[in-house]
Design an enzyme around this catalytic site. Structure first.
Site, PDB file in Angstrom:
ATOM      1  N   SER A   5      12.811  41.526  22.158  1.00  0.00           N
ATOM      2  CA  SER A   5      13.257  42.876  22.495  1.00  0.00           C
ATOM      3  C   SER A   5      13.770  43.551  21.236  1.00  0.00           C
ATOM      4  O   SER A   5      14.784  43.136  20.662  1.00  0.00           O
ATOM      5  CB  SER A   5      14.363  42.825  23.545  1.00  0.00           C
ATOM      6  OG  SER A   5      14.896  44.120  23.702  1.00  0.00           O
TER       7      SER A   5
ATOM      8  N   HIS B 248       8.821  43.876  23.418  1.00  0.00           N
ATOM      9  CA  HIS B 248       9.531  44.569  24.490  1.00  0.00           C
ATOM     10  C   HIS B 248      10.317  45.736  23.896  1.00  0.00           C
ATOM     11  O   HIS B 248      11.091  45.562  22.958  1.00  0.00           O
ATOM     12  CB  HIS B 248      10.464  43.562  25.172  1.00  0.00           C
ATOM     13  CG  HIS B 248      11.157  44.075  26.374  1.00  0.00           C
ATOM     14  ND1 HIS B 248      10.556  44.127  27.619  1.00  0.00           N
ATOM     15  CD2 HIS B 248      12.405  44.566  26.558  1.00  0.00           C
ATOM     16  CE1 HIS B 248      11.405  44.611  28.504  1.00  0.00           C
ATOM     17  NE2 HIS B 248      12.547  44.890  27.885  1.00  0.00           N
TER      18      HIS B 248
ATOM     19  N   ASP C 222      12.858  48.868  24.798  1.00  0.00           N
ATOM     20  CA  ASP C 222      13.774  49.385  25.818  1.00  0.00           C
ATOM     21  C   ASP C 222      14.032  50.874  25.633  1.00  0.00           C
ATOM     22  O   ASP C 222      14.522  51.301  24.591  1.00  0.00           O
ATOM     23  CB  ASP C 222      15.114  48.633  25.727  1.00  0.00           C
ATOM     24  CG  ASP C 222      14.987  47.200  26.207  1.00  0.00           C
ATOM     25  OD1 ASP C 222      14.573  47.009  27.358  1.00  0.00           O
ATOM     26  OD2 ASP C 222      15.277  46.285  25.420  1.00  0.00           O
TER      27      ASP C 222
ATOM     28  N   MET D  34      16.101  54.049  27.092  1.00  0.00           N
ATOM     29  CA  MET D  34      17.264  54.371  27.941  1.00  0.00           C
ATOM     30  C   MET D  34      17.600  55.850  27.805  1.00  0.00           C
ATOM     31  O   MET D  34      17.523  56.412  26.715  1.00  0.00           O
ATOM     32  CB  MET D  34      18.471  53.537  27.496  1.00  0.00           C
ATOM     33  CG  MET D  34      18.195  52.041  27.454  1.00  0.00           C
ATOM     34  SD  MET D  34      19.700  51.120  27.117  1.00  0.00           S
ATOM     35  CE  MET D  34      19.034  49.481  26.806  1.00  0.00           C
TER      36      MET D  34
ATOM     37  N   HIS E 170       9.862  49.227  28.630  1.00  0.00           N
ATOM     38  CA  HIS E 170      10.779  49.096  29.775  1.00  0.00           C
ATOM     39  C   HIS E 170      11.552  50.410  29.904  1.00  0.00           C
ATOM     40  O   HIS E 170      12.440  50.695  29.115  1.00  0.00           O
ATOM     41  CB  HIS E 170      11.707  47.901  29.490  1.00  0.00           C
ATOM     42  CG  HIS E 170      12.753  47.666  30.517  1.00  0.00           C
ATOM     43  ND1 HIS E 170      13.823  46.817  30.301  1.00  0.00           N
ATOM     44  CD2 HIS E 170      12.919  48.143  31.783  1.00  0.00           C
ATOM     45  CE1 HIS E 170      14.586  46.781  31.383  1.00  0.00           C
ATOM     46  NE2 HIS E 170      14.068  47.588  32.293  1.00  0.00           N
TER      47      HIS E 170
ATOM     48  N   MET F  57      14.157  52.504  31.291  1.00  0.00           N
ATOM     49  CA  MET F  57      15.421  52.593  32.039  1.00  0.00           C
ATOM     50  C   MET F  57      15.807  54.057  32.064  1.00  0.00           C
ATOM     51  O   MET F  57      16.800  54.486  31.473  1.00  0.00           O
ATOM     52  CB  MET F  57      16.488  51.727  31.348  1.00  0.00           C
ATOM     53  CG  MET F  57      16.273  50.242  31.607  1.00  0.00           C
ATOM     54  SD  MET F  57      17.169  49.211  30.438  1.00  0.00           S
ATOM     55  CE  MET F  57      15.981  49.158  29.112  1.00  0.00           C
TER      56      MET F  57
ATOM     57  N   MET G  17      15.534  41.690  36.166  1.00  0.00           N
ATOM     58  CA  MET G  17      16.625  41.772  35.195  1.00  0.00           C
ATOM     59  C   MET G  17      17.620  40.640  35.446  1.00  0.00           C
ATOM     60  O   MET G  17      18.049  40.425  36.584  1.00  0.00           O
ATOM     61  CB  MET G  17      17.363  43.114  35.313  1.00  0.00           C
ATOM     62  CG  MET G  17      16.565  44.340  34.898  1.00  0.00           C
ATOM     63  SD  MET G  17      16.065  44.344  33.172  1.00  0.00           S
ATOM     64  CE  MET G  17      17.627  44.246  32.303  1.00  0.00           C
TER      65      MET G  17
ATOM     66  N   PHE H  66      22.436  47.174  27.952  1.00  0.00           N
ATOM     67  CA  PHE H  66      22.904  46.637  26.676  1.00  0.00           C
ATOM     68  C   PHE H  66      22.357  45.236  26.419  1.00  0.00           C
ATOM     69  O   PHE H  66      22.142  44.472  27.371  1.00  0.00           O
ATOM     70  CB  PHE H  66      24.444  46.576  26.659  1.00  0.00           C
ATOM     71  CG  PHE H  66      25.078  47.926  26.840  1.00  0.00           C
ATOM     72  CD1 PHE H  66      25.274  48.777  25.758  1.00  0.00           C
ATOM     73  CD2 PHE H  66      25.417  48.369  28.117  1.00  0.00           C
ATOM     74  CE1 PHE H  66      25.823  50.053  25.935  1.00  0.00           C
ATOM     75  CE2 PHE H  66      25.971  49.640  28.302  1.00  0.00           C
ATOM     76  CZ  PHE H  66      26.174  50.477  27.215  1.00  0.00           C
ATOM     77  N   GLY H  67      22.154  44.942  25.154  1.00  0.00           N
ATOM     78  CA  GLY H  67      21.761  43.591  24.774  1.00  0.00           C
ATOM     79  C   GLY H  67      22.992  42.710  24.683  1.00  0.00           C
ATOM     80  O   GLY H  67      24.132  43.184  24.787  1.00  0.00           O
TER      81      GLY H  67
ATOM     82  N   ASP I 195      14.590  39.315  31.767  1.00  0.00           N
ATOM     83  CA  ASP I 195      15.119  40.116  30.672  1.00  0.00           C
ATOM     84  C   ASP I 195      16.643  40.145  30.757  1.00  0.00           C
ATOM     85  O   ASP I 195      17.199  40.659  31.729  1.00  0.00           O
ATOM     86  CB  ASP I 195      14.527  41.533  30.803  1.00  0.00           C
ATOM     87  CG  ASP I 195      14.983  42.481  29.717  1.00  0.00           C
ATOM     88  OD1 ASP I 195      15.597  42.022  28.742  1.00  0.00           O
ATOM     89  OD2 ASP I 195      14.702  43.693  29.842  1.00  0.00           O
ATOM     90  N   GLY I 196      17.274  39.577  29.734  1.00  0.00           N
ATOM     91  CA  GLY I 196      18.733  39.605  29.669  1.00  0.00           C
ATOM     92  C   GLY I 196      19.322  38.208  29.586  1.00  0.00           C
ATOM     93  O   GLY I 196      19.150  37.405  30.497  1.00  0.00           O
ATOM     94  N   GLY I 197      19.945  37.904  28.458  1.00  0.00           N
ATOM     95  CA  GLY I 197      20.591  36.592  28.301  1.00  0.00           C
ATOM     96  C   GLY I 197      19.608  35.436  28.241  1.00  0.00           C
ATOM     97  O   GLY I 197      19.957  34.299  28.558  1.00  0.00           O
TER      98      GLY I 197
ATOM     99  N   GLY J  28      16.277  39.414  23.147  1.00  0.00           N
ATOM    100  CA  GLY J  28      16.727  40.279  22.063  1.00  0.00           C
ATOM    101  C   GLY J  28      17.549  39.494  21.071  1.00  0.00           C
ATOM    102  O   GLY J  28      17.043  39.052  20.030  1.00  0.00           O
ATOM    103  N   SER J  29      18.815  39.263  21.409  1.00  0.00           N
ATOM    104  CA  SER J  29      19.718  38.579  20.462  1.00  0.00           C
ATOM    105  C   SER J  29      19.215  37.211  20.051  1.00  0.00           C
ATOM    106  O   SER J  29      19.341  36.835  18.890  1.00  0.00           O
ATOM    107  CB  SER J  29      21.129  38.436  21.051  1.00  0.00           C
ATOM    108  OG  SER J  29      21.288  39.169  22.210  1.00  0.00           O
TER     109      SER J  29
END
Ligand code: DX5
Ligand code: ZN
Length: 225
Positions: free
Chosen positions: A10, A35, A37, A39, A68, A70, A139, A145-146, A177-179, A199-200
């Protein structure tokens, strides 16, 4: 169904001063898709980039761009994102718009269409649209937020989605997506996810290539179990 694992960095976690270079870096490190994002500060309490930036990224990479959205009004911007080079537009179920007609519109433009649901939205709300989509995005954090913590309650929803796809012989991707990181990859893949957005865990790694390779290996191993 045994779907191909795809690793999707991401770019939200990349360096926003050098977005196109960050896309190129992901491609060189072995990503399957990128990916992106989007927003609008309305559907989610954060703002990111628009179609011009997506077009700039497009110029620097051949990776499929998994966009994506949002945003509350995806139809208003769909054409611009398609022109900017998106290969996939994913809209959110919670926008309270005519979801079927937006999905139909995206498909009519010959790109892939995706449906995203927030962690608290039940699988059953998404079920009526599953015949029409190429990708279901579940999600695993609240969108916006990442760097947030993975919400493990979503695992049951991933299992339900995979079961539904198998029973109905549908081959849409199941994306999380996320964590997502080396700790959470095994459980999401075992539950049935095949597209892993991170992402991170990827942009924050000291060696991006190693992070992607490790994630892929873990995912392939978990798929076999
Ligand atoms: C959050 C975005 C994610 C985000 C994930 O709303 O949709 O794509 O970049 O970031 P990590 O992997 O850091 O949780
Ligand atoms: Zn995302």
């Amino acid at each position: 169904m045994n779907k191909k694992i795809k690793i999707a960095p991401s770019i939200l976690a990349g360096d926003f001063g050098h977005l196109a270079d960050e896309a190129e870096r992901a491609e060189e490190a072995g990503a399957d898709t990128l990916h992106v994002d989007i927003m609008d500060g309305h559907f989610v309490p954060n703002l990111t980039i628009g179609p011009q930036s997506v077009a700039a990224i497009r110029k620097k990479t051949r990776l499929p761009l998994d966009v994506h959205l949002m945003i509350s009004d995806p139809l208003r911007y769909a054409d611009e994102f398609i022109r900017s080079g998106a290969n996939n537009l994913t809209i959110h179920l919670e926008i309270k718009k005519d979801i079927s007609s937006i999905l139909r519109y995206i498909k009519s433009k010959h790109i892939r269409c995706g449906l995203a649901v927030k962690p608290g939205t039940p699988f059953e709300d998404a079920a009526p649209y599953l015949e029409k989509i190429d990708l279901l995005l579940l999600m695993t954090v609240e969108p916006g937020f990442g760097g947030q913590k993975f919400i493990s309650e979503v695992i049951v929803k991933i299992e339900k989605a995979r079961q539904w796809a198998d029973q109905h012989r549908r081959s849409f991707d199941i994306e999380v997506d996320g964590g997502i990181n080396s700790k959470t990859v095994p459980e999401v893949v075992r539950a049935g996810a095949n597209v892993l957005v991170a992402g991170s865990a990827i942009y924050g790694a000291s060696e991006m290539k190693d992070a992607i390779t490790q994630m892929r290996t873990l995912a392939e191993q978990s798929k076999e179990k």
